[in-house]
Design an enzyme around this catalytic site. Sequence first.
Site, mmCIF file in Angstrom:
data_model
loop_
_atom_site.group_PDB
_atom_site.id
_atom_site.type_symbol
_atom_site.label_atom_id
_atom_site.label_comp_id
_atom_site.label_asym_id
_atom_site.label_seq_id
_atom_site.Cartn_x
_atom_site.Cartn_y
_atom_site.Cartn_z
ATOM 1 N N LYS A 210 50.304 54.697 34.783
ATOM 2 C CA LYS A 210 49.749 53.367 34.571
ATOM 3 C C LYS A 210 48.486 53.276 35.407
ATOM 4 O O LYS A 210 48.549 53.281 36.637
ATOM 5 C CB LYS A 210 50.747 52.284 34.982
ATOM 6 C CG LYS A 210 50.240 50.884 34.688
ATOM 7 C CD LYS A 210 51.320 49.862 34.916
ATOM 8 C CE LYS A 210 50.944 48.508 34.339
ATOM 9 N NZ LYS A 210 49.658 48.004 34.814
ATOM 10 N N GLU A 259 42.076 52.797 28.937
ATOM 11 C CA GLU A 259 41.769 52.079 30.165
ATOM 12 C C GLU A 259 40.488 52.668 30.764
ATOM 13 O O GLU A 259 40.313 53.889 30.764
ATOM 14 C CB GLU A 259 42.968 52.277 31.111
ATOM 15 C CG GLU A 259 43.007 51.385 32.302
ATOM 16 C CD GLU A 259 43.710 50.031 32.081
ATOM 17 O OE1 GLU A 259 44.119 49.707 30.937
ATOM 18 O OE2 GLU A 259 43.820 49.294 33.065
ATOM 19 N N PHE A 299 45.193 56.293 25.753
ATOM 20 C CA PHE A 299 46.624 56.518 25.598
ATOM 21 C C PHE A 299 47.129 56.259 24.182
ATOM 22 O O PHE A 299 48.297 56.488 23.900
ATOM 23 C CB PHE A 299 47.446 55.726 26.624
ATOM 24 C CG PHE A 299 47.066 54.271 26.789
ATOM 25 C CD1 PHE A 299 47.392 53.339 25.831
ATOM 26 C CD2 PHE A 299 46.399 53.856 27.943
ATOM 27 C CE1 PHE A 299 47.055 52.010 25.985
ATOM 28 C CE2 PHE A 299 46.051 52.510 28.108
ATOM 29 C CZ PHE A 299 46.381 51.588 27.116
HETATM 30 N N1 LIG Z 1 49.380 54.346 29.999
HETATM 31 C C1 LIG Z 1 49.183 53.065 29.763
HETATM 32 N N2 LIG Z 1 49.667 52.492 28.646
HETATM 33 C C2 LIG Z 1 49.488 51.183 28.380
HETATM 34 N N3 LIG Z 1 48.831 50.341 29.192
HETATM 35 C C3 LIG Z 1 48.317 50.847 30.332
HETATM 36 C C4 LIG Z 1 48.469 52.216 30.671
HETATM 37 N N4 LIG Z 1 47.863 52.426 31.848
HETATM 38 C C5 LIG Z 1 47.362 51.263 32.229
HETATM 39 N N5 LIG Z 1 47.620 50.284 31.340
HETATM 40 C C6 LIG Z 1 47.238 48.888 31.489
HETATM 41 O O1 LIG Z 1 48.383 48.153 31.850
HETATM 42 C C7 LIG Z 1 48.354 46.886 31.254
HETATM 43 C C8 LIG Z 1 49.735 46.303 31.279
HETATM 44 O O2 LIG Z 1 50.204 46.208 32.630
HETATM 45 P P1 LIG Z 1 49.890 45.090 33.772
HETATM 46 O O3 LIG Z 1 51.144 44.404 34.043
HETATM 47 O O4 LIG Z 1 49.294 45.667 34.975
HETATM 48 O O5 LIG Z 1 48.823 44.246 33.184
HETATM 49 P P2 LIG Z 1 49.135 42.903 32.624
HETATM 50 O O6 LIG Z 1 47.980 42.587 31.785
HETATM 51 O O7 LIG Z 1 49.539 42.005 33.741
HETATM 52 O O8 LIG Z 1 50.437 43.294 31.832
HETATM 53 P P3 LIG Z 1 50.825 42.830 30.484
HETATM 54 O O9 LIG Z 1 49.629 43.102 29.666
HETATM 55 O O10 LIG Z 1 52.011 43.707 30.163
HETATM 56 O O11 LIG Z 1 51.131 41.387 30.764
HETATM 57 C C9 LIG Z 1 47.733 47.179 29.910
HETATM 58 O O12 LIG Z 1 47.155 46.049 29.324
HETATM 59 C C10 LIG Z 1 46.688 48.231 30.253
HETATM 60 O O13 LIG Z 1 45.480 47.601 30.620
#
Ligand SMILES: Nc1ncnc2c1ncn2[C@@H]1O[C@H](COP(=O)(O)OP(=O)(O)OP(=O)(O)O)[C@@H](O)[C@H]1O
Length: 524
Positions: A210, A259, A299
């Site tokens: 991530k 990302e 990804f």
């Molecule tokens: N391998 C990956 N697959 C999918 N998303 C990833 C990956 N690595 C990083 N990300 C990021 O992680 C985000 C999701 O996790 P995170 O909780 O940090 O962000 P968020 O916007 O608060 O979460 P969410 O979008 O699930 O609410 C994705 O929108 C993307 O930007």
Amino acid sequence: MLFARVAEVSKGVAATSARSRKIELLAELFAAAEPDDVPLVIPYLAGRLPQGRIGVGWNALKEPVAPAAGPTLAVRDVDAALTAVAGVSGAGAQGERRRLVQELMGAATADEQRFLFGLLTGEVRQGALDALAVEGLARATGTPAARVRRAVMLAGATAPVARELLARGPDALAEFRLTVGRPVQPMLAHSAGSVGEGVDKLGPCAVEEKLDGIRVQVHRDGDRVRAYTRTLDDITDRLPELTAAVGELSGDRVILDGEMIALGTDGRPRSFQDIAGRVGARLDVAGAAAHLPLSAVFFDILYADGEDLLDLPLSERHARLARLVPEPMRVRRALVADPADEEARRAADAFFAETLARGHEGVVLKALDTPYSAGRRGAAWLKVKPVHTLDLVVLAAEWGHGRRTGKLSNLHLGARRDDGTYAMLGKTFKGMTDVMLAWQTDRLRELAVEDDGFTVRVRPELVVEIAYDGLQRSTRYPAGVTLRFARVVRYREDKTAAEADTVETVLGRHEGQGEGSGEDRVEG
Ligand SMILES: Nc1ncnc2c1ncn2[C@@H]1O[C@H](COP(=O)(O)OP(=O)(O)OP(=O)(O)O)[C@@H](O)[C@H]1O
């Protein structure tokens, strides 16, 4: 359509807890609406203004205005009035805005006034409304909800789909196709407590690093490359290195999901703040890019050379991605082909530990057999992070003391309830940088609805990511729990309050903590 009808349905939807009844009310409303009004009606019901921020504060609203005797305002009249308010600028703007708001209030009945007041103060936010609206549209037009949902994902928004569907019936949905150059809503993740728990939930899955950067959806059509954020804003011009890198790939017409991150000279990822600052620079993009070059790591792949890949299982999308994108530009991953295979599970845990050791924030587990679908439906993606965080809404802030005099410092944090209100979970003034403190003071003053000299109550719009060490029972807070050692990680301007974490999520975590056990001990 009369605005009074929208106010009435909003009240009805809030008053019932039965999802099916909410959908029925919405379906009746949509069936009777003029299709062109629906792009206004849906945001109003969700508690959003299509104009965004219009600069109306408490001052413009506090004086009561005598209500009109009967409903005459049309939805479009309200929209025109609010557009006029949003357009006011320059000297005397505040007074002029107040005058226009009072004029609008004077044309509204008492019920309409209450609804308008809620809209303008952000108090009628209905987080789940967009999902309900999709169901309501499906019901009103006799279309399967899954088809409407898919069209919304492809259109990137509910409004255009609603208008076409209501005007021309289910056949109109065929127009919403995956098109290079038109961004689609991104797939999102839920949380899991550990890699093992995630594997148990998903079955065969990929465990991906991530990366803590900025989500980008990249569309390439020959020489033309466009990049969109999670909220579908076009940021191509701020990412010259992305355009160059994607231009080198072999696919001519592709849509990639990934990302943007920055790596230091030591190969470790730079902080999210650095990346956000870099992408935020609009003036000297070349200078900013030279100072902090970004790399794209992909990804997923949604489209390749004439073929829509959304419905392929992830395992096949991965294979397609590997054909077009070289390894250094792909996210690292481990595979758990068989969740009963102890060795694969240990390897997944080891991959998580290694990913953290390389400075990344966690992993995302993804079921191998699932298609790409917008939002969080089906929970096919699960993120696992070592630190607990919640996205909470700032409800109020207290004026600081000492070094923080004149700054809004101690934040009151709320989790979302189903009915669109917020339950306060606690306060924090920790973790803020000076830059953040200055920024939040300005931003919160814009959102202020009341200031008693100690505490400034604000429209519940600003989402902040909070890290905490655990939850503890508390009789002082309405949800019955509060956060231990809450501290600000960052503001999430890419999220609306409707996307903040819910009381339900928080209470679920409280249960998951296992009272009295280990580091997440619950204190009485
Ligand atoms: N391998 C990956 N697959 C999918 N998303 C990833 C990956 N690595 C990083 N990300 C990021 O992680 C985000 C999701 O996790 P995170 O909780 O940090 O962000 P968020 O916007 O608060 O979460 P969410 O979008 O699930 O609410 C994705 O929108 C993307 O930007």
